[in-house]
Design a protein around this motif. Structure first.
Motif, mmCIF file in Angstrom:
data_model
loop_
_atom_site.group_PDB
_atom_site.id
_atom_site.type_symbol
_atom_site.label_atom_id
_atom_site.label_comp_id
_atom_site.label_asym_id
_atom_site.label_seq_id
_atom_site.Cartn_x
_atom_site.Cartn_y
_atom_site.Cartn_z
ATOM 1 N N TYR A 1 -4.097 -5.118 11.090
ATOM 2 C CA TYR A 1 -4.635 -3.844 10.534
ATOM 3 C C TYR A 1 -3.847 -2.695 11.075
ATOM 4 N N GLY A 2 -2.843 -1.752 10.563
ATOM 5 C CA GLY A 2 -2.434 -0.385 11.581
ATOM 6 C C GLY A 2 -2.667 -0.653 13.068
ATOM 7 N N GLN B 1 5.049 0.070 2.907
ATOM 8 C CA GLN B 1 3.609 -0.212 4.285
ATOM 9 C C GLN B 1 3.378 1.261 4.310
ATOM 10 N N TYR C 1 -7.224 8.834 5.579
ATOM 11 C CA TYR C 1 -5.974 8.966 5.537
ATOM 12 C C TYR C 1 -5.841 11.023 4.793
ATOM 13 N N GLU D 1 2.226 -0.878 12.041
ATOM 14 C CA GLU D 1 1.710 -2.495 11.591
ATOM 15 C C GLU D 1 1.624 -4.016 11.503
ATOM 16 N N LYS D 2 -0.018 -4.224 11.511
ATOM 17 C CA LYS D 2 -0.094 -5.522 11.939
ATOM 18 C C LYS D 2 0.978 -6.238 12.584
ATOM 19 N N ASP E 1 -12.652 -0.107 2.398
ATOM 20 C CA ASP E 1 -13.368 0.713 3.893
ATOM 21 C C ASP E 1 -14.413 0.978 3.246
ATOM 22 N N VAL F 1 -6.147 1.508 11.800
ATOM 23 C CA VAL F 1 -6.861 2.204 11.675
ATOM 24 C C VAL F 1 -7.301 1.957 10.041
ATOM 25 N N ILE F 2 -8.435 3.142 10.394
ATOM 26 C CA ILE F 2 -9.022 2.594 8.927
ATOM 27 C C ILE F 2 -9.004 3.468 7.211
ATOM 28 N N GLY F 3 -9.570 2.772 6.842
ATOM 29 C CA GLY F 3 -9.052 3.218 5.006
ATOM 30 C C GLY F 3 -9.339 4.806 4.551
ATOM 31 N N THR G 1 1.423 3.038 6.555
ATOM 32 C CA THR G 1 1.703 3.217 8.370
ATOM 33 C C THR G 1 3.389 3.501 8.430
ATOM 34 N N LEU H 1 0.944 -1.130 0.490
ATOM 35 C CA LEU H 1 0.216 0.256 -0.101
ATOM 36 C C LEU H 1 1.028 1.179 0.374
ATOM 37 N N ARG I 1 -18.510 1.467 9.628
ATOM 38 C CA ARG I 1 -17.434 1.206 8.661
ATOM 39 C C ARG I 1 -17.152 -0.245 8.967
ATOM 40 N N LEU J 1 -9.386 4.193 0.937
ATOM 41 C CA LEU J 1 -9.685 2.887 0.443
ATOM 42 C C LEU J 1 -10.609 2.024 0.452
HETATM 43 C C1 G1P Z 1 -4.431 -1.418 5.085
HETATM 44 C C2 G1P Z 1 -3.175 -0.640 5.782
HETATM 45 C C3 G1P Z 1 -3.992 -0.965 7.480
HETATM 46 C C4 G1P Z 1 -4.990 -0.765 7.375
HETATM 47 C C5 G1P Z 1 -5.994 -1.356 7.211
HETATM 48 C C6 G1P Z 1 -7.333 -0.799 7.228
HETATM 49 O O1 G1P Z 1 -4.624 -3.359 5.015
HETATM 50 O O2 G1P Z 1 -1.589 -1.535 5.689
HETATM 51 O O3 G1P Z 1 -2.687 -0.022 8.276
HETATM 52 O O4 G1P Z 1 -5.494 -1.416 9.125
HETATM 53 O O5 G1P Z 1 -5.840 -1.151 5.600
HETATM 54 O O6 G1P Z 1 -8.808 -1.567 6.594
HETATM 55 P P1 G1P Z 1 -4.747 -4.241 4.343
HETATM 56 O O7 G1P Z 1 -6.266 -4.735 4.875
HETATM 57 O O8 G1P Z 1 -4.901 -3.715 3.040
HETATM 58 O O9 G1P Z 1 -3.833 -5.203 4.737
#
Ligand code: G1P
Length: 297
Positions: free
Chosen positions: A172-173, A231, A209, A192-193, A135, A205-207, A233, A112, A255, A132
């Motif tokens: 998630y982040g 990343q 920013y 991150e994760k 979401d 963190v939700i998508g 994040t 990402l 969400r 994103l």
């Molecule tokens: C991405 C981001 C993550 C965030 C998440 C939200 O992860 O890297 O930090 O919390 O979106 O949906 P992914 O879902 O692409 O693995």
């Protein structure tokens, strides 16, 4: 620094493997909640927040997305001729003005953060949003609009955040925050994760920013992170390390994780129940569901 947020990046290069075989030929962002593609919800949210320039980071196999936002003169003419003005109106809400939408390709699936960094030249020297489309957030005031308003007060970098259960944090982040009063929380760390049991909090963190060009510059400093990917994040966390402000914004709204099948189905039901023309029939179906579970096998 200027706080007008007029550009948004939509990372849409992912292969959507969780939805195979559908995503073999249909980009996951074109999958529909009721009758509107996921990407349309993201665009509408961006527009409501005042976004004027839309940057799509795509990959091979995503041309259906470009076609979706193109004008459809034959279809418009046919609807006009047959007097289907309501459908014509619906169709026209998908039109984008020439020059407002840019597509660029992420040539390698490096994560990402890498996808966002691909748009660095198009962003230039101003704050920008990232959405994103997986979401989907339903709310009275669209989430990004809430954030843009909060950002006028705070500046810095801002990420949407919500509480998730401790078992979910590793997906998630996750923010480490100073204190938890009010919708705006100041971050003192971000990871991150995180491995199960190591998350600094349960604020995920939700998508959505709002970021500064400095975050893009941080990609020169960071390497690969979780999952061997570059990343977003990590680039934001670098801001905290450099003593610049990062905020979490606890948005109001529901969400749906449309990157997962269960989340996508929940969103489908919720958005359908919100429609006057579908509510009664669907609610009646859901109410007698146990008797009906064989139907779709
Ligand atoms: C991405 C981001 C993550 C965030 C998440 C939200 O992860 O890297 O930090 O919390 O979106 O949906 P992914 O879902 O692409 O693995």
């Amino acid at each position: 620094m200027n706080r007008k947020v007029s550009k948004a990046i939509f990372p849409v290069a992912g292969m959507g493997t969780r939805f195979l075989p559908a995503t073999k030929s249909v980009p996951k962002e074109i999958m529909t909640l009721v009758d509107r593609p996921l990407i349309q919800y993201a665009i509408d949210e961006a527009r409501a927040a005042g976004i004027e320039d839309f940057i799509f980071v795509t990959s091979r196999g995503k041309s259906a997305l470009e076609d979706y936002f193109d004008l459809a003169p034959d279809l418009e003419a046919a609807l006009e001729e047959s007097g289907k003005t309501e459908l014509l109106q619906i169709l026209r809400t998908t039109n984008m003005d020439s020059g407002t939408i840019a597509y660029l390709r992420q040539h390698k699936a490096l994560g990402l953060g890498h996808a966002v960094s691909c748009a660095r030249k198009l962003i230039g020297d101003e704050p920008f949003a990232v959405i994103l489309p997986d979401d989907v957030i339903a709310g009275e005031k669209p989430c990004l609009q809430q954030m843009v308003e909060a950002y006028q007060e705070t500046g810095g970098a801002m990420v949407a955040t919500m509480e998730v259960s401790p078992e979910q944090t590793s997906a998630y982040g996750v923010l480490d925050v100073e204190d938890l009063t009010g919708p705006i929380v100041k971050a003192r760390g971000m990871v991150e994760k995180p491995a199960p049991g190591t998350a600094p909090s349960n604020l995920a963190v939700i998508g959505r920013y709002i970021l500064t060009p400095q975050v893009l510059a941080n990609f020169d400093k960071i390497g690969r992170g979780a999952g061997g990917e570059i990343q977003l994040t990590d680039a934001i966390a670098e801001e905290i390390r450099s003593d610049r402000d990062v905020f979490g914004y606890r948005f109001e709204g529901e969400r749906y994780d449309c990157g997962s099948k269960a989340g996508f189905l929940q969103a489908t039901v919720a958005f359908a129940l919100a429609r006057d023309e579908l509510r009664d029939e669907l609610a009646a179906f859901l109410a007698q569901l146990p008797a009906n579970t064989q139907a779709a096998q």
